[in-house]
Motif scaffolding. Structure first.
Motif, PDB file in Angstrom:
ATOM      1  N   ASN A   1     -37.770 -47.097  -0.017  1.00  0.00           N
ATOM      2  CA  ASN A   1     -37.075 -48.278  -0.519  1.00  0.00           C
ATOM      3  C   ASN A   1     -35.832 -47.866  -1.321  1.00  0.00           C
ATOM      4  N   TYR A   2     -35.960 -46.815  -2.115  1.00  0.00           N
ATOM      5  CA  TYR A   2     -34.797 -46.337  -2.868  1.00  0.00           C
ATOM      6  C   TYR A   2     -33.686 -45.902  -1.901  1.00  0.00           C
ATOM      7  N   ILE A   3     -34.029 -45.123  -0.892  1.00  0.00           N
ATOM      8  CA  ILE A   3     -33.032 -44.664   0.075  1.00  0.00           C
ATOM      9  C   ILE A   3     -32.375 -45.844   0.777  1.00  0.00           C
ATOM     10  N   MET A   4     -33.176 -46.785   1.237  1.00  0.00           N
ATOM     11  CA  MET A   4     -32.638 -47.922   1.988  1.00  0.00           C
ATOM     12  C   MET A   4     -31.704 -48.782   1.149  1.00  0.00           C
ATOM     13  N   LYS A   5     -31.948 -48.863  -0.140  1.00  0.00           N
ATOM     14  CA  LYS A   5     -31.125 -49.715  -1.002  1.00  0.00           C
ATOM     15  C   LYS A   5     -29.948 -48.982  -1.638  1.00  0.00           C
ATOM     16  N   LYS A   6     -30.052 -47.667  -1.829  1.00  0.00           N
ATOM     17  CA  LYS A   6     -29.061 -46.968  -2.641  1.00  0.00           C
ATOM     18  C   LYS A   6     -28.277 -45.865  -1.936  1.00  0.00           C
ATOM     19  N   CYS A   7     -28.699 -45.432  -0.747  1.00  0.00           N
ATOM     20  CA  CYS A   7     -28.095 -44.259  -0.117  1.00  0.00           C
ATOM     21  C   CYS A   7     -27.309 -44.637   1.140  1.00  0.00           C
ATOM     22  N   LEU A   8     -26.022 -44.455   1.090  1.00  0.00           N
ATOM     23  CA  LEU A   8     -25.180 -44.781   2.244  1.00  0.00           C
ATOM     24  C   LEU A   8     -25.298 -43.766   3.374  1.00  0.00           C
ATOM     25  N   TRP A   9     -25.778 -42.571   3.101  1.00  0.00           N
ATOM     26  CA  TRP A   9     -25.843 -41.542   4.136  1.00  0.00           C
ATOM     27  C   TRP A   9     -26.778 -41.915   5.275  1.00  0.00           C
ATOM     28  N   GLN A  10     -27.635 -42.872   5.099  1.00  0.00           N
ATOM     29  CA  GLN A  10     -28.554 -43.273   6.170  1.00  0.00           C
ATOM     30  C   GLN A  10     -27.841 -43.985   7.313  1.00  0.00           C
ATOM     31  N   PHE A  11     -26.556 -44.333   7.137  1.00  0.00           N
ATOM     32  CA  PHE A  11     -25.853 -45.154   8.114  1.00  0.00           C
ATOM     33  C   PHE A  11     -24.930 -44.380   9.052  1.00  0.00           C
ATOM     34  N   ASN A  12     -25.168 -43.107   9.276  1.00  0.00           N
ATOM     35  CA  ASN A  12     -24.369 -42.373  10.254  1.00  0.00           C
ATOM     36  C   ASN A  12     -24.445 -43.091  11.597  1.00  0.00           C
ATOM     37  N   SER A  13     -23.389 -42.993  12.383  1.00  0.00           N
ATOM     38  CA  SER A  13     -23.300 -43.795  13.604  1.00  0.00           C
ATOM     39  C   SER A  13     -23.967 -43.177  14.830  1.00  0.00           C
ATOM     40  N   ARG A  14     -24.427 -41.941  14.736  1.00  0.00           N
ATOM     41  CA  ARG A  14     -25.058 -41.289  15.894  1.00  0.00           C
ATOM     42  C   ARG A  14     -26.457 -40.816  15.528  1.00  0.00           C
ATOM     43  N   ALA A  15     -27.355 -40.943  16.490  1.00  0.00           N
ATOM     44  CA  ALA A  15     -28.750 -40.568  16.250  1.00  0.00           C
ATOM     45  C   ALA A  15     -28.870 -39.098  15.853  1.00  0.00           C
ATOM     46  N   TRP A  16     -28.143 -38.221  16.549  1.00  0.00           N
ATOM     47  CA  TRP A  16     -28.281 -36.792  16.244  1.00  0.00           C
ATOM     48  C   TRP A  16     -27.751 -36.479  14.847  1.00  0.00           C
ATOM     49  N   ASP A  17     -26.710 -37.189  14.392  1.00  0.00           N
ATOM     50  CA  ASP A  17     -26.222 -37.005  13.021  1.00  0.00           C
ATOM     51  C   ASP A  17     -27.264 -37.454  12.007  1.00  0.00           C
ATOM     52  N   ARG A  18     -27.870 -38.594  12.274  1.00  0.00           N
ATOM     53  CA  ARG A  18     -28.886 -39.106  11.360  1.00  0.00           C
ATOM     54  C   ARG A  18     -30.073 -38.149  11.267  1.00  0.00           C
ATOM     55  N   ARG A  19     -30.504 -37.651  12.431  1.00  0.00           N
ATOM     56  CA  ARG A  19     -31.655 -36.751  12.439  1.00  0.00           C
ATOM     57  C   ARG A  19     -31.348 -35.469  11.656  1.00  0.00           C
ATOM     58  N   LYS A  20     -30.159 -34.940  11.876  1.00  0.00           N
ATOM     59  CA  LYS A  20     -29.752 -33.701  11.210  1.00  0.00           C
ATOM     60  C   LYS A  20     -29.617 -33.900   9.699  1.00  0.00           C
ATOM     61  N   GLN A  21     -28.990 -35.004   9.295  1.00  0.00           N
ATOM     62  CA  GLN A  21     -28.787 -35.231   7.868  1.00  0.00           C
ATOM     63  C   GLN A  21     -30.096 -35.581   7.176  1.00  0.00           C
ATOM     64  N   ASN A  22     -30.966 -36.359   7.820  1.00  0.00           N
ATOM     65  CA  ASN A  22     -32.258 -36.666   7.211  1.00  0.00           C
ATOM     66  C   ASN A  22     -33.025 -35.380   6.937  1.00  0.00           C
ATOM     67  N   ALA A  23     -33.029 -34.480   7.902  1.00  0.00           N
ATOM     68  CA  ALA A  23     -33.716 -33.194   7.726  1.00  0.00           C
ATOM     69  C   ALA A  23     -33.064 -32.371   6.621  1.00  0.00           C
ATOM     70  N   GLY A  24     -31.736 -32.338   6.618  1.00  0.00           N
ATOM     71  CA  GLY A  24     -31.020 -31.546   5.622  1.00  0.00           C
ATOM     72  C   GLY A  24     -31.194 -32.076   4.211  1.00  0.00           C
TER      73      GLY A  24
END
Length: 116
Positions: free
Chosen positions: A14-37
């Motif tokens: 809930n904190y991530i969804m409300k406060k973190c803009l990094w979750q909105f990368n436009s490509r699935a592979w970017d999101r997967r890589k950044q979530n892991a990182g």
């Protein structure tokens, strides 16, 4: 997953969804890589470990991980009482849930466009 762990994962998510803009990368592979990182380094920081910064992306993820770990410690005092193994298991469950919501279970078809 037990009820307490589910509740804690949802609090962190809930904190991530409300406060973190990094979750909105436009490509699935970017999101997967950044979530892991970011979540990987957040777990390390919460466990008192020092993440390795071998690439520019690692450094970028580290900044977000430092902020996330700081906020998690301040907003969720129970996290400070967990063992390192419990923290790693919790962050792993959070990572799986975040990947599902933002990538694998997402209805956003733009995430899979090959031309990005």
């Amino acid at each position: 997953m037990e009820d307490l762990t589910k509740d804690r994962v949802e609090q962190l998510l809930n904190y991530i969804m409300k406060k973190c803009l990094w979750q909105f990368n436009s490509r699935a592979w970017d999101r997967r890589k950044q979530n892991a990182g970011i979540l990987g380094q957040t777990a390390q920081l919460l466990c008192g470990e020092t993440p390795v910064h071998e690439t520019a992306n690692d450094k970028c993820y580290w900044v977000d991980a430092v902020l996330l770990a700081r906020e998690y410690r301040a907003r969720f005092p129970w996290i400070n009482e967990l063992s390192h193994d419990e923290i790693k298991a919790l962050i792993k469950a959070l990572h799986e849930r975040l990947d599902f919501l933002t990538i694998d279970g997402s209805l956003n078809e733009e995430l899979t466009v090959q031309h990005y």
